[in-house]
Scaffold this motif. Sequence first.
Motif, PDB file in Angstrom:
ATOM      1  N   ARG B 184      16.228   4.568  -4.033  1.00  0.00           N
ATOM      2  CA  ARG B 184      16.403   5.620  -5.048  1.00  0.00           C
ATOM      3  C   ARG B 184      16.859   6.904  -4.387  1.00  0.00           C
ATOM      4  N   ALA B 185      16.319   7.176  -3.188  1.00  0.00           N
ATOM      5  CA  ALA B 185      16.680   8.420  -2.508  1.00  0.00           C
ATOM      6  C   ALA B 185      18.159   8.429  -2.125  1.00  0.00           C
ATOM      7  N   GLU B 188      20.315   9.474  -4.825  1.00  0.00           N
ATOM      8  CA  GLU B 188      20.188  10.854  -5.274  1.00  0.00           C
ATOM      9  C   GLU B 188      20.752  11.820  -4.241  1.00  0.00           C
ATOM     10  N   ASN B 189      20.386  11.616  -2.990  1.00  0.00           N
ATOM     11  CA  ASN B 189      20.835  12.523  -1.940  1.00  0.00           C
ATOM     12  C   ASN B 189      20.891  11.789  -0.606  1.00  0.00           C
ATOM     13  N   ALA B 191      22.191  12.518   2.119  1.00  0.00           N
ATOM     14  CA  ALA B 191      21.964  13.346   3.304  1.00  0.00           C
ATOM     15  C   ALA B 191      20.480  13.404   3.628  1.00  0.00           C
ATOM     16  N   ALA B 192      19.629  13.412   2.607  1.00  0.00           N
ATOM     17  CA  ALA B 192      18.191  13.438   2.839  1.00  0.00           C
ATOM     18  C   ALA B 192      17.749  12.163   3.538  1.00  0.00           C
ATOM     19  N   VAL B 193      18.334  11.058   3.134  1.00  0.00           N
ATOM     20  CA  VAL B 193      17.988   9.779   3.750  1.00  0.00           C
ATOM     21  C   VAL B 193      18.473   9.747   5.192  1.00  0.00           C
ATOM     22  N   ASP B 194      19.688  10.237   5.375  1.00  0.00           N
ATOM     23  CA  ASP B 194      20.281  10.228   6.699  1.00  0.00           C
ATOM     24  C   ASP B 194      19.454  11.082   7.663  1.00  0.00           C
ATOM     25  N   ARG B 311      22.418  11.028  -8.926  1.00  0.00           N
ATOM     26  CA  ARG B 311      23.290  12.178  -8.653  1.00  0.00           C
ATOM     27  C   ARG B 311      24.363  11.935  -7.616  1.00  0.00           C
TER      28      ARG B 311
END
Lengths: 317, 322, 528, 363
Positions: B184-185, B188-189, B191-194, B311
Motif C-alpha cells: 500500500r505504501a 501512495e509514496n 519515495a517513502a518506501v525507498d 496517489r
Amino acid sequence: ALSAGAALANPGLVIDMGGKFDKSFNEAAWNGAERWKRETGGSYRDIEMQDEAQREQFVRRMAEAGSNPIVVLGFQNMATLEVVAPDYPETTFALIDGVVDLPNVRSIIFAEHEGSYLVGMLAALASKTGTVGFVGGMDVPLIRKFACGYAQGVKAVNPDARIIANFTGSTPAAWNDPVRGGEIAKSQISQGADVVYAAAGGTGIGVLQAAADAGVYSIGVDSNQNHLHPGSVLTSMLKRVDNATYEVFMAGPAVETGIVVMGLANGGVDYALDEHNAALISAEMQAAVDAAKAEIIAGTRMVHDYMSDDTCPALTF
Amino acid sequence: MDVAAILSILEGTIRLSTPLLLACLAGLFSERAGVFDIGLEGKMLIAAFFSAAVAALAGSAWVGLAAGVAAALVLAVIHGLASITFRGNQLIAGVAINFLAAGLTVLVAENWFRLGGRTPSLSGEARFQGLTLPLTETLAGVPLLGPFWGTVISGHALLAYLAFLAVPATWWILYRTRFGLRLRAVGENPAAVDTAGISVVALRYAAVMICGLLCGLAGVYLATALSAGFVKDMSGGRGFIALAALIFAKWRPWSAMGATLLFGFLQSVATRFPRLDLGIVVVPAQFIDALPYLLTVVILAGFVGKAIPPRAGGTAYVKEHG
Amino acid sequence: MDLAVIGGGPAAAAPRPPAIELRGISKAFGSVQANRNISIRVERGTIHGIVGENGAGKSTLMSILYGFYRADAGEILIDGRPTPIPDSQAAIRAGIGMVFQHFKLVENFTVLENIVLGAEEGHLLAPSLAKARRALTALAHDHELQVDPDAVVEELSVGHQQRVEILKALYRKAEILILDEPTGVLTPAEADHLFRILANLRAEGKTIILITHKLREIMAATDRVSVMRRGEMVATRRTAETSPEELAELMVGRKVLLQVEKGPARPGPAVLEVENLRVRDTRGVERLKGVSFTVRAGEILGIAGVAGNGQSELLEVLGGFAAGQGRVRLNGVALDLTGRRSDGQTRRAAGIAHVPEDRQRLGLIMDFAAWENIAFGYHHDPAYQRNRLVMDNAAVLAATRGKLARFDVRPPDPWLAARNFSGGNQQKLVLAREIERDPELLLVGQPTRGVDIGAVEFIHRRLIALRDAGRAILLVSVELDEILGLADRIAVMFDGRIMGERDPAETDERELGLLMAGVVPGARNGAA
Amino acid sequence: MQPLPKWADATLVPLLSILIAFAISGVVILAIGKDPVEATKVMVTGALGSTYGWGYTLYYATSFTFTGLAVAVAFHAGLFNIGGEGQATLGGLGVALVLLHMAWPHWSLALLAAMAGAMAFGAAWALLPAWLQARRGSHIVITTIMFNFIAAALLNYILVNVLRPTGQMDPATARFAADLALPKLHEMLGWLGIPFARRTPANLGLVVALAAAVLVWGLLWHTRLGFQLRAFGKSEPAARYAGISPVRVTLYAMLISGALAGLMAVNTVMGEQQRLVMNAAGGAGFIGIAVALMGRSHPLGVVLAALLFGFLYQGGAEMAIWMQIPRELIVVIQALVILFTGALDNMVRMPVAWAFRLLRGGR
Ligand SMILES: Nc1ncnc2c1ncn2[C@@H]1O[C@H](COP(=O)(O)OP(=O)(O)OP(=O)(O)O)[C@@H](O)[C@H]1O
Ligand SMILES: Nc1ncnc2c1ncn2[C@@H]1O[C@H](COP(=O)(O)OP(=O)(O)OP(=O)(O)O)[C@@H](O)[C@H]1O
Ligand SMILES: [Mg+2]
Ligand SMILES: [Mg+2]
C-alpha cells in the motif's frame, strides 16, 4: 500465383464470421465443398469473413481473383451482394439464407420451419417434464422461423407443453457466444426444460455443453451435431447447406439463378438419425415423426412459416 | 417470478461474478502498488486460451491451469518491464497487452487447431467440474435454505470458491501483513518506501506478478469451468468490467466482491431477460449490458462518493532525471 | 580537540576514527555535475553543519550517504571502516538516518504505520505495531518528541510531520542523523525546539549532520561547518573560529555585497490596495487570514517571512490562479478574486506581471523553446497575433532575440528549450518576459533563488530600475538580506497574517526575526 | 545522459521500434509454420502492387489518419483519449442521421452536412469524459474506455430497434440515396487523366483527411488555442500560472479530438458502406493510438504512420485470403508497435542514445 484471373473458373466459398469449423452452419457448407472436391478432384478457394466492415472487400476480392461461381453464406451478406454482384456481371453468386433479386445471383432459402417442426415433435416425445427450451442466436425473423416451427411440432405432440424461447442477442456477436448460450440453457433447465434446441451457430456449442452437463437432452442445428455429446444430443435439425453448396459447385458458373427453396420435399432440411442417437429415438418416436414428414411433403399437414407474416400461432415472442 | 427463477439468477450471479472478481482482485494488487493496469482483459484472454488449449491437448484441467497462469504471467512480466523497469507509460503498456492477447490467441489457436480461432470443446478431466458441497444432501429438505444451498452455493467449480476465498485473503494480506503495508505504501509514496530501505522495483514486480496470477485464474475459469473451451475474444470486456468494479469498490477488497457480485448479477439478469419488462418500461438488454460502465462513470463523476486512486498510481518511480 | 580536522588536513594520530568519512565522492545528473570529488569527515558526537547556495549539491551528497543515490565515484567510511552503501537499507544498517528536505512519509498512513514501514519484525503487522507503539512512547518521553501514534500523517502540522521523520530515524536506532534544511518550514520557536532536541541527541553521543543555508543557525547550533559551492567542498571550519561573513564569502566564492545600491524611493499614488484578503487551500485550511496592505507606485514592498506562512498563496491570488475572499484594487479598480474573470490573463490585461516563486514549475514550460516561453502568458498579446486565429510566430521570434540580448541570456538562442538553459539564465528568461511589459504592478517571488551572484546583482538592478520608473513592486523573499537590501517597506507575514510593517532603515534582522516568529515587539506600532 | 538529437528522436527511434515489431512478427509467422518472406511478398503485392491494392491501402490509411490525428491532438494536451473507437462509432451515427433524414440536392452539400454531423456526434461523445476530467478529476482513460462500451451498446440498440428498416434482418440502416455517394478516388484521378482501379473504396475522404492533417498542424503550431493546448499538455501548473484555463483547454482538446475521430465516418460510412452497420469503426479508433505513437503525434508523422497501417491492414487482408494466416497477425503487429513505440520507448531509446554518445566520443 495470386494475380487476378490467374486461376480461372474455380468455384469460391465465402464463409461467414464464426469460421468454417463452427460445427454448424458454416461447417456444413465447407463439408459440401469438400465433397465436391473429393468427387471431382477440382479445387476451390475459400475465405473467411473477419470483420463486419470488410464483407464487401472479401467478396469482391474473391470475384476479382476470378472465382466462379461464388457461394456466399449468411443473410448478413444480402446487402453485400446487392452492392458487389452488379459489379461482376460475368460471375455467378449463390447466396444462402437470403434473397437478392439480381440476374447473376442464385438465392437459396431453406424451409427451416419444416425441419424444426420435426425436431419439435421429437422434443415433446422425449420430454418428461412437458417443458422444452429453445435458444436462438441473433433475434431475427429467420431464427424466429426456427422457433416457430419447433413450437408447432412440440404442440402437435403435447398441446399443454411449455416452450421457453430465448435469444442470445440482437447482433452478430450472438452467433459466437457459447458462455451466454450456456447460461441461457442452464436457466431454461432450471425452469424445468429437459430438451433444449439450439439454433445459434457457434453459441450452440455452449448450449449443448450445458445440457450435457445437466444430463438433459439437446438438439443440434444445421450440421449433424449428434456426435458432440452422444447420449445427450437427441437429434439435429439438418439444414443441408452442404447439399446446396455441392449443387452450385457441381453446376459451375452456369448454375441456375433465381430463388431456390430447399425443404423437406427436396431433402433441404431433415432431422438426423445416426449411431450416436439411435438409442434415444424409439421406434414409436421415429414412426410418429416420419408420418408427419410424409404429410408435410404431401401438403396435408401445414407448418406455418413465421417469415410469411411475422406471426406464430404456437409461440409468442 | 418464482423461486426457481430467482435461485437460477443467483446461481448465475456467482458463476458470472467469479472471473470478474478474480480480475478485480488482480487489478487491486497491481493498482494498490501504483501500477495501473488496463491490461487485465488481455491477461485473462491469453490465460483462457492457453488453459483451454493445453487442457485439450493434455486432457487435464490442472495442466491447463498451469499453462494459462504461466501465459498470463508472461504478459505480466511484459507489463512490469514496460512500466517498472523502463518507466514507460503504464496505460499504453496495458493497451498493447490487450491487443497482443487478442491477436496471439487467435493466431495460435488457428495454427494449433484450425477451428476458426477456437479450441476443441473440453470434456471430462479437461474441465473443472462443479463440486457438490457437503451438507447439500442434509439440507435438501429444508425449505428455502435447502435449494439455496444446493443451487446457489453448491455446485460451482473449485476456482469459484477460490475466488471468493481470495477476498478475505486479500484483505488480510493488505491490512495485516508486512507485505501488505509495504504494498500500500509503494502505491501512495514510493519515495517513502525507498528511503525506508525497501526495493520499490521488487515490490511493484511482486504486485504485478500477483496480478498476473489472479488474471490467469480468471481466464482459466472462463475457458475451463464457465465454458468448455476457448473462443475468439471470449473475455468479452470482462477485464474492463473488472476495472470498473475496482473503481466502484474504491480499491478495497470487500467492496470489490460487492461490486463484482452486482455486475455479475446484472449479467445474469441480462442473460435471462434480454428485454426486462418492468411493467412501466421495457429495459433493453443493451442498457443492462452497458450498466456497469454507466455506473462506473457515475462513480467517477464523484456524485456518489469520490473514488480516489492510490496517489502514486500511474507514474513510474523516477529518482534521477537525466 | 582534534585540530587536524580543520580545513580537511591529514588526520593526526586520532584516537577515534570519525563517525563518517567521505572520500572523493562524485555524482552527475545527466550533464549537471552535482558533486565533484568531495571529501569530508564528521566527528562522532558532534553537530556538523553543511552550508551552500541553492543547487550547491548538499542534498545530493547526503542522499548518497543515505544510499538514496549511488555515487559515480568515491568511497564511504563509517567508523573508519569502508562501508559500501548501495541502498538505503545498507545506510540504515550502518546506523544512518535521514530527514529529507521533502518528507518521505506516506500521507494517508498513521504515524505508527509510517514508523514501522521497512522496520517491521516478522511477516505479521500486529506485533510490530505493538512494539513500535511502546518504543514510541519511550522515545517521545526521552526526546520531547510527542506525537499521536494513531494520527493520520496528512492531518499533522509540518512541525509534527518532521517529528515523525526524526522518530523514524531514532526507531531504527540511528547513530548518525542527517537533517536536510529542517528549519525552512519551521517558525523560529519550532526551530529552537528542534535545536534543543538535537543538542540532547548529541549529548547522548549521536552524530548529527545539519544542512542549511541559514548562517545564523550554523553559528548557533553546530560544532563544525563545511561549505559547498557548485558541487565542490570548499572548506571545513570549526564554528567557533569562523564568522558569518567568512562563510558567506566561501559560499558564493567572493566578497558579498550585502548592500544593494539604490536611491531613495519616490512613492506615488497607491497602485495595489489589499483589504482583508482570505484564502483557503484545497483541504479547507485557511492560509491567508485577513491580509491588508498597500503598494504605491515607485516603491518596493517586501514581504518577509518563513516559507509556508501564506506568501505563496498571496502571490497566487494576486496572480489570478487561486481564489480568495476580500477586496483587492488595482489603481482603484476592484479585481475579481473568485469569479470567471480571475485568471492570469485578466491579471496581465490589467497590468500585473508576475515572476513566480518556482520558475521551473510555473514560470516556464521546460520543453518549450525560448521564444515560445517568451510568448507564454502573453499569447493573447496583439503584437504576437497575425489575425484573430493565427499567431505571428515570426514576431515572437524577433521579440525574443531582442529580449535575450537585453537581458544577457546565454546562449542567446531563441530555439533552445528552456530546460537547456542554466538556472540563472532561466530566471532571466522569465524576467525578460515579465519586466519588459512595463507593468503597473510586478509580483516577484524569490527572484534570486538558485541564481549565481553575478546574475543576482543584475536582477536586483533591473528591479530597482523598474521601481525608479514609477512602477509598483511586491517582492516576496525568504532571504532577509534581499528584502532588507531591496525593499522600501517591509511587511512580515506569519501564519497567514501580516505581523507588522517596518522601514528597512529602522529595523534589523533581529526584530524581523521576532515578527517572523509571530512575536510583536512591544515598543513599536504596527502597520502605518 | 546526453539527450538524443531531435531528428533521431523523431525518426530513428520510431523506425527502430517498428523494425523490432516487424522482426518479432516475422518470428511469429515462422512459429505458426508459414514463410515470413512469402507473407511479406503477399502483403506488398496485395497492398502496393496494383492500383487496386493502393485503393484499399489508401482507404484504410484515410480512416487511420482521422483517428491518429484524434489521439495526437489529445496527446498534445496531455490527455490519453482511448475513446476514439466510441467517438468514431457515434460519428457514424451522425453521418447516418444526416444522410437518412434530410434531403440533399447534391453530394457536396451532403458531404458538408455529414462532416458536421460526424464531428458534432464524435465531439459530443468526447464531451462528457472531458468534462468529468476537467471538473471532477475523473481519469479520462477510464471514462473513455467506459464510453467505448456504452457507445457500442447504444449503437447496437439504435440499429436494432430504431434505424433498422422493417423487414431487414441485418442490424444496419437503410442505404443512403445513391446520388449522395462520394466521388471515388478513381473518378477523381480520372478527372486528372490518371488511370486507377475502379471498385476500390478509396474516396474523397482521403482529401478530407489530408486537409484535416494540415489543419491540425496549423492548429497546434500556429494558433493561440494550439499554443495553449501544448503548454497545458507539457505542464498543467505552468498553464494555470499563464492564465490558461485547464477546463477550457481540456474541453477544447477533447472536442477537437472527438470531432476528428468522428470524421472517420465520412470515409467509411458515407464514402464506402453507404449505410451504417454494426461495428462500423472496426477497431480504427484503437489503431489511432498506434498511429499517433508511431507518428510522434505530429500530423506528418501521423499521415505516414496511417499509411503504414493502411498497408498492414490491406496486406493483412490479402494474407488472410491467400495464405490462411489469420488477419489477427495485424493485431499482433499493432500491439507490438504500441508496445515498443509507446511503453518500451525507453528500452529502444537507451541503446540509441548510447550509440550516439559513442559516436560523439569517438570523434
Ligand atoms: N534527482 C535529480 N535529477 C536530476 N538533477 C538533480 C536531481 N537532484 C538534484 N539535481 C541537480 O543537482 C544539483 C545539486 O542539487 P542539490 O539538490 O544537491 O542542491 P542543494 O545544495 O541541496 O540545493 P538546495 O539548497 O536548493 O536544496 C542541482 O543542479 C540540481 O538541479
Ligand atoms: N538537461 C540539460 N541538457 C543540456 N544542457 C544542459 C542541461 N542542463 C544544463 N545544461 C547546460 O549546462 C550548463 C550548466 O548548467 P547549470 O545549471 O549547472 O549552470 P550554472 O553554472 O548553475 O549557471 P547559473 O549560474 O546560470 O545557474 C548550462 O549552460 C546549460 O546550458
Ligand atoms: Mg537541497
Ligand atoms: Mg545553477
